[in-house]
Design a protein around this motif. Structure first.
Motif, mmCIF file in Angstrom:
data_model
loop_
_atom_site.group_PDB
_atom_site.id
_atom_site.type_symbol
_atom_site.label_atom_id
_atom_site.label_comp_id
_atom_site.label_asym_id
_atom_site.label_seq_id
_atom_site.Cartn_x
_atom_site.Cartn_y
_atom_site.Cartn_z
ATOM 1 N N SER A 14 18.648 4.470 2.773
ATOM 2 C CA SER A 14 17.521 5.295 2.330
ATOM 3 C C SER A 14 16.224 4.657 2.843
ATOM 4 O O SER A 14 16.215 3.486 3.246
ATOM 5 N N PRO A 15 15.113 5.395 2.802
ATOM 6 C CA PRO A 15 13.841 4.782 3.189
ATOM 7 C C PRO A 15 13.546 3.511 2.383
ATOM 8 O O PRO A 15 13.105 2.503 2.946
ATOM 9 N N LYS A 16 13.782 3.524 1.087
ATOM 10 C CA LYS A 16 13.532 2.349 0.250
ATOM 11 C C LYS A 16 14.427 1.184 0.681
ATOM 12 O O LYS A 16 13.956 0.052 0.813
ATOM 13 N N GLN A 17 15.704 1.439 0.928
ATOM 14 C CA GLN A 17 16.617 0.384 1.387
ATOM 15 C C GLN A 17 16.197 -0.159 2.750
ATOM 16 O O GLN A 17 16.299 -1.358 3.002
ATOM 17 N N THR A 18 15.720 0.719 3.616
ATOM 18 C CA THR A 18 15.253 0.286 4.937
ATOM 19 C C THR A 18 14.055 -0.646 4.803
ATOM 20 O O THR A 18 13.990 -1.691 5.457
ATOM 21 N N CYS A 63 5.503 -11.331 2.483
ATOM 22 C CA CYS A 63 5.299 -10.024 1.859
ATOM 23 C C CYS A 63 5.960 -10.042 0.481
ATOM 24 O O CYS A 63 7.177 -10.123 0.377
ATOM 25 N N GLN A 64 5.124 -10.002 -0.552
ATOM 26 C CA GLN A 64 5.615 -9.899 -1.929
ATOM 27 C C GLN A 64 5.469 -8.443 -2.358
ATOM 28 O O GLN A 64 4.366 -7.885 -2.298
ATOM 29 N N ILE A 65 6.548 -7.834 -2.766
ATOM 30 C CA ILE A 65 6.528 -6.418 -3.151
ATOM 31 C C ILE A 65 5.853 -6.272 -4.515
ATOM 32 O O ILE A 65 6.285 -6.884 -5.495
ATOM 33 N N GLU A 66 4.797 -5.474 -4.544
ATOM 34 C CA GLU A 66 4.139 -5.114 -5.804
ATOM 35 C C GLU A 66 4.717 -3.793 -6.310
ATOM 36 O O GLU A 66 5.035 -3.664 -7.473
ATOM 37 N N ASN A 67 4.809 -2.820 -5.413
ATOM 38 C CA ASN A 67 5.405 -1.517 -5.712
ATOM 39 C C ASN A 67 6.093 -1.020 -4.461
ATOM 40 O O ASN A 67 5.591 -1.214 -3.350
ATOM 41 N N LEU A 68 7.226 -0.376 -4.648
ATOM 42 C CA LEU A 68 7.935 0.254 -3.540
ATOM 43 C C LEU A 68 8.422 1.609 -4.025
ATOM 44 O O LEU A 68 9.265 1.690 -4.921
ATOM 45 N N LEU A 69 7.862 2.650 -3.461
ATOM 46 C CA LEU A 69 8.163 4.017 -3.872
ATOM 47 C C LEU A 69 8.804 4.770 -2.720
ATOM 48 O O LEU A 69 8.572 4.452 -1.550
ATOM 49 N N GLU A 70 9.572 5.776 -3.058
ATOM 50 C CA GLU A 70 10.227 6.599 -2.049
ATOM 51 C C GLU A 70 9.971 8.060 -2.370
ATOM 52 O O GLU A 70 10.042 8.473 -3.531
ATOM 53 N N ASP A 71 9.679 8.827 -1.326
ATOM 54 C CA ASP A 71 9.492 10.264 -1.465
ATOM 55 C C ASP A 71 10.045 10.925 -0.211
ATOM 56 O O ASP A 71 9.422 10.860 0.857
ATOM 57 N N GLY A 72 11.204 11.515 -0.317
ATOM 58 C CA GLY A 72 11.831 12.155 0.838
ATOM 59 C C GLY A 72 12.111 11.144 1.932
ATOM 60 O O GLY A 72 12.802 10.150 1.710
ATOM 61 N N GLU A 73 11.542 11.379 3.124
ATOM 62 C CA GLU A 73 11.742 10.475 4.265
ATOM 63 C C GLU A 73 10.711 9.348 4.305
ATOM 64 O O GLU A 73 10.616 8.642 5.300
ATOM 65 N N TRP A 74 9.949 9.164 3.256
ATOM 66 C CA TRP A 74 8.871 8.170 3.238
ATOM 67 C C TRP A 74 9.122 7.097 2.186
ATOM 68 O O TRP A 74 9.595 7.380 1.093
ATOM 69 N N VAL A 88 10.873 7.134 7.553
ATOM 70 C CA VAL A 88 12.220 6.658 7.874
ATOM 71 C C VAL A 88 13.159 7.851 7.998
ATOM 72 O O VAL A 88 13.184 8.735 7.134
ATOM 73 N N LYS A 89 13.915 7.862 9.077
ATOM 74 C CA LYS A 89 14.931 8.903 9.267
ATOM 75 C C LYS A 89 16.194 8.236 9.768
ATOM 76 O O LYS A 89 16.144 7.375 10.654
ATOM 77 N N ASP A 90 17.322 8.602 9.192
ATOM 78 C CA ASP A 90 18.618 8.027 9.556
ATOM 79 C C ASP A 90 18.601 6.500 9.451
ATOM 80 O O ASP A 90 19.198 5.798 10.265
ATOM 81 N N LEU A 104 16.176 4.406 9.982
ATOM 82 C CA LEU A 104 15.318 3.697 10.941
ATOM 83 C C LEU A 104 13.863 4.143 10.781
ATOM 84 O O LEU A 104 13.582 5.316 10.534
ATOM 85 N N ILE A 105 12.958 3.199 10.963
ATOM 86 C CA ILE A 105 11.533 3.485 10.856
ATOM 87 C C ILE A 105 11.073 4.229 12.110
ATOM 88 O O ILE A 105 11.226 3.733 13.227
ATOM 89 N N LEU A 106 10.522 5.425 11.901
ATOM 90 C CA LEU A 106 9.947 6.206 12.996
ATOM 91 C C LEU A 106 8.467 5.913 13.146
ATOM 92 O O LEU A 106 7.949 5.843 14.262
ATOM 93 N N HIS A 107 7.794 5.773 12.018
ATOM 94 C CA HIS A 107 6.344 5.549 12.031
ATOM 95 C C HIS A 107 5.993 4.651 10.854
ATOM 96 O O HIS A 107 6.433 4.882 9.733
ATOM 97 N N GLN A 108 5.192 3.643 11.126
ATOM 98 C CA GLN A 108 4.706 2.732 10.100
ATOM 99 C C GLN A 108 3.193 2.683 10.194
ATOM 100 O O GLN A 108 2.633 2.550 11.278
ATOM 101 N N ARG A 109 2.543 2.819 9.053
ATOM 102 C CA ARG A 109 1.088 2.743 9.009
ATOM 103 C C ARG A 109 0.724 1.742 7.920
ATOM 104 O O ARG A 109 1.175 1.865 6.786
ATOM 105 N N GLY A 110 -0.050 0.719 8.276
ATOM 106 C CA GLY A 110 -0.378 -0.329 7.324
ATOM 107 C C GLY A 110 -1.877 -0.500 7.158
ATOM 108 O O GLY A 110 -2.646 -0.338 8.106
ATOM 109 N N TYR A 111 -2.264 -0.830 5.938
ATOM 110 C CA TYR A 111 -3.666 -1.029 5.598
ATOM 111 C C TYR A 111 -3.840 -2.409 4.981
ATOM 112 O O TYR A 111 -3.180 -2.747 3.998
ATOM 113 N N PHE A 112 -4.723 -3.213 5.561
ATOM 114 C CA PHE A 112 -5.085 -4.527 5.035
ATOM 115 C C PHE A 112 -6.432 -4.908 5.643
ATOM 116 O O PHE A 112 -6.875 -4.293 6.609
#
Length: 124
Positions: free
Chosen positions: A4-8, A63-74, A93-95, A97-105
């Motif tokens: 799943s996206p969360k597992q990925t 990377c310390q996880i504060e929150n990890l949410l999943e919604d459909g393919e995201w 994430v599809k199948d 694998l990450i198709l697109h990653q966008r990060g903010y810091f």
């Protein structure tokens, strides 16, 4: 069974924290895009690999996880690190694998916390 996206993203975090570039790259689709908003987007696994090689060579990142949410393919990751940095990432994430990653810091805070010359942050 496909992750799943969360597992990925959990696998991505494990690989990131181990600085295991091969395991990180196994999380991405061939034509993936990684867009850290503080920089321009990178297209393809070769460009993404080069980013991780450069960053792991100059900084100890955790990377310390504060929150990890999943919604459909995201999957949406809110993270912190032991130095007090915070950010978030969005992973399409599809199948499994990450198709697109966008990060903010905050780039300047990252360079300062890592003890890196700030002039490098301003050039990047």
């Amino acid at each position: 069974m496909t992750r799943s996206p969360k597992q990925t993203v959990l696998a991505w975090v494990d690989a990131f924290n181990a600085a295991d570039i091969d395991a990180l790259m196994a999380c991405y689709a061939d034509g993936a895009v990684n867009h850290q908003i503080a920089y321009g987007p990178l297209e393809g696994k070769a460009a993404i690999r080069a980013l991780f090689e450069m960053e792991f060579a100059r900084a100890k990142m955790v990377c310390q996880i504060e929150n990890l949410l999943e919604d459909g393919e995201w999957a949406i990751l809110e993270w912190s690190d032991p130095l007090g940095l915070r950010g978030c990432g969005f992973f399409h994430v599809k199948d499994g694998l990450i198709l697109h990653q966008r990060g903010y810091f905050d780039r300047l805070s990252f360079f300062e916390a890592q003890g890196l010359p700030l002039e490098q942050a301003l050039k990047a």
